[in-house]
Scaffold this motif. Structure first.
Motif, mmCIF file in Angstrom:
data_model
loop_
_atom_site.group_PDB
_atom_site.id
_atom_site.type_symbol
_atom_site.label_atom_id
_atom_site.label_comp_id
_atom_site.label_asym_id
_atom_site.label_seq_id
_atom_site.Cartn_x
_atom_site.Cartn_y
_atom_site.Cartn_z
ATOM 1 N N GLY A 241 0.812 -1.219 0.000
ATOM 2 C CA GLY A 241 0.000 0.000 0.000
ATOM 3 C C GLY A 241 0.832 1.250 0.000
ATOM 4 O O GLY A 241 2.048 1.238 0.109
ATOM 5 N N ALA A 242 0.135 2.355 -0.097
ATOM 6 C CA ALA A 242 0.802 3.643 -0.280
ATOM 7 C C ALA A 242 1.609 4.034 0.945
ATOM 8 O O ALA A 242 1.102 4.081 2.045
ATOM 9 C CB ALA A 242 -0.240 4.708 -0.573
ATOM 10 N N GLN B 191 -8.776 4.485 -3.020
ATOM 11 C CA GLN B 191 -7.624 4.922 -3.808
ATOM 12 C C GLN B 191 -6.590 3.800 -3.873
ATOM 13 O O GLN B 191 -5.997 3.547 -4.929
ATOM 14 C CB GLN B 191 -6.999 6.174 -3.195
ATOM 15 N N ASP B 192 -6.373 3.126 -2.748
ATOM 16 C CA ASP B 192 -5.427 2.010 -2.722
ATOM 17 C C ASP B 192 -5.816 0.932 -3.729
ATOM 18 O O ASP B 192 -4.962 0.387 -4.440
ATOM 19 C CB ASP B 192 -5.368 1.394 -1.323
ATOM 20 N N LEU C 267 -3.488 -0.023 -6.759
ATOM 21 C CA LEU C 267 -2.985 -1.391 -6.821
ATOM 22 C C LEU C 267 -3.090 -1.945 -8.230
ATOM 23 O O LEU C 267 -2.132 -2.495 -8.788
ATOM 24 C CB LEU C 267 -3.769 -2.267 -5.841
ATOM 25 N N THR D 203 -1.144 8.374 -2.340
ATOM 26 C CA THR D 203 -2.563 8.701 -2.385
ATOM 27 C C THR D 203 -2.721 10.199 -2.124
ATOM 28 O O THR D 203 -1.786 10.867 -1.660
ATOM 29 C CB THR D 203 -3.366 7.921 -1.325
ATOM 30 N N ARG E 69 -3.418 -3.065 6.957
ATOM 31 C CA ARG E 69 -2.940 -1.793 7.484
ATOM 32 C C ARG E 69 -3.084 -1.769 9.000
ATOM 33 O O ARG E 69 -4.065 -2.218 9.528
ATOM 34 C CB ARG E 69 -3.748 -0.651 6.866
ATOM 35 N N SER F 234 -3.672 -6.087 -0.718
ATOM 36 C CA SER F 234 -3.130 -6.291 -2.049
ATOM 37 C C SER F 234 -3.754 -7.537 -2.656
ATOM 38 O O SER F 234 -4.549 -8.228 -2.052
ATOM 39 C CB SER F 234 -1.598 -6.417 -1.980
ATOM 40 N N SER G 248 -0.910 -1.984 2.927
ATOM 41 C CA SER G 248 -2.351 -2.171 2.916
ATOM 42 C C SER G 248 -2.699 -3.413 2.117
ATOM 43 O O SER G 248 -1.831 -4.172 1.698
ATOM 44 C CB SER G 248 -3.031 -0.945 2.313
ATOM 45 N N GLU H 53 -8.851 3.895 1.165
ATOM 46 C CA GLU H 53 -8.878 2.465 0.850
ATOM 47 C C GLU H 53 -9.313 2.214 -0.592
ATOM 48 O O GLU H 53 -8.846 1.264 -1.241
ATOM 49 C CB GLU H 53 -9.811 1.715 1.816
ATOM 50 N N THR I 292 4.799 0.269 -4.982
ATOM 51 C CA THR I 292 4.038 1.039 -4.012
ATOM 52 C C THR I 292 3.500 2.281 -4.702
ATOM 53 O O THR I 292 3.730 2.480 -5.901
ATOM 54 C CB THR I 292 4.904 1.391 -2.784
ATOM 55 N N TRP I 293 2.780 3.106 -3.984
ATOM 56 C CA TRP I 293 2.146 4.262 -4.617
ATOM 57 C C TRP I 293 1.814 5.318 -3.574
ATOM 58 O O TRP I 293 1.936 5.091 -2.369
ATOM 59 C CB TRP I 293 0.867 3.824 -5.336
#
Length: 339
Positions: free
Chosen positions: A7-8, A209-210, A214, A241, A339, A330, A328, A207, A238-239
């Motif tokens: 997760g981000a 956005q995740d 993803l 938000t 998370r 995946s 978070s 969540e 990863t990323w």
């Protein structure tokens, strides 16, 4: 599916309503008119020298390092006999005279976590002793160190999302923070592999956005790397938000990144690039954060220092704590952790 997903971390730098350059004055060593002392609201300035002695007005569509949002006369609070301000005093002056003025210039739509930060151009000690008390408020894009990065277009019309272009690598800073853009051949925290544009509409909860990131970052990374097995390299995708505050002013872009598998809560530096050497040329569609960013000669990134050599205030540094979030959710086939 490419690599391992997490997760981000949300580790790209945050802008704040503080003056990253207010740690000192504009130092001019030659007695000629400097554009920085004449620029009006809406005009843009660029320079190459650290002391800004070569500052010139440029069209805001061209590369520039400062967009003037207005001027302020501080003679009432600092009469002619007032001593030259300390770095901390310059910070206070910036807050009191520029923060609200810049927000007004942006019609109330300044992303507090975006790429633009409030800054000032201040008189040097000689002009101060002569009674000059005018400062110029403005907007800049800066690296985490405070070093100015090139900007393109007026901030009034640009997307303020805090993103870097694909191909940019960012250093691993002190205390588990993300630092300035750096050559990918050197140890770094992340390599930016792409940018995702969220659609217009109501704020998308983190969540959700995740979930979007993803899926999209998987495709972005696969194209960028040519389908490389990132997990085998000890790397993961990863990323970032966007917060509701950023979303409210229109910031909809977020980065997809590749980093080394963290050791607990700590980021791990790695070297090299995962870019497919046979891939299509990269496009810098998201200036001002481009692959052309060069290491700064002054690590504090405060070119407006006094000739006495006083360092900038610590409060001018980015407010990002730099601690990674826990991974978070995946995809089922990837490493998972709630998370």
């Amino acid at each position: 599916m490419v690599g391992a997903f997490v997760g981000a971390f949300g580790l790209l730098m945050l802008s704040a309503f503080t003056s990253v350059l207010a740690g000192g004055p504009l130092s001019v060593k030659r007695e000629q008119v400097n554009a920085a002392y004449q620029a009006a609201s809406g005009e843009c300035l660029n320079w190459e020298k650290a002391d800004l002695s070569d500052a010139q007005k440029v069209d805001c569509s061209a590369a520039h390092k400062f967009e003037v949002t207005g001027t302020a006369d501080i003679a009432g609070a600092y009469p002619k006999e007032a001593p030259f301000p300390t770095p901390e005093a310059w910070e206070k002056i910036s807050q009191e005279n520029c923060a609200q003025a810049v927000t007004t210039y942006m019609s109330g739509k300044l992303d507090p976590e975006g790429k633009y930060g409030v800054s000032t151009l201040n008189p040097d000690e000689k002009r101060w002793s002569d009674g000059y008390r005018q400062i110029r408020c403005g907007l800049q894009v800066t690296a985490p160190s405070g070093a100015p990065l090139p900007s393109f277009g007026s901030a009034k019309t640009q997307d303020q999302s805090n993103v870097y272009d694909p191909g940019v690598c960012v250093a691993l800073g002190e205390k588990n923070t993300v630092g300035d853009p750096i050559e990918c051949a050197k140890p770094h925290a992340f390599e930016i592999v792409g940018v995702v544009q969220h659609p217009e509409g109501e704020f998308l909860p983190i969540e959700k956005q995740d979930a979007v990131m993803l899926e999209k970052c998987a495709a972005v990374a696969a194209e960028y790397t040519g389908g490389a097995d990132l997990r085998a390299k000890g790397l993961l995708i990863t990323w970032d938000t966007r917060s509701d505050k950023s979303w409210a002013v229109g910031s909809r872009k977020a980065n997809c990144k590749v980093g080394a598998v963290p050791q607990g809560e700590n980021l791990v530096a790695w070297e090299g690039t995962v870019r497919n050497p046979n891939g299509a040329p990269l496009t810098t569609s998201n200036p001002p954060q481009t692959t052309s960013v060069k290491p700064q000669a002054e690590p504090t990134g405060a070119p407006l220092h006094s000739e006495s050599g006083q360092p900038p205030s610590e409060s001018g540094k980015p407010s990002n704590s730099g601690k990674p979030d826990k991974p978070s959710s995946s995809a089922p086939t990837t490493t998972t952790e709630n998370r």
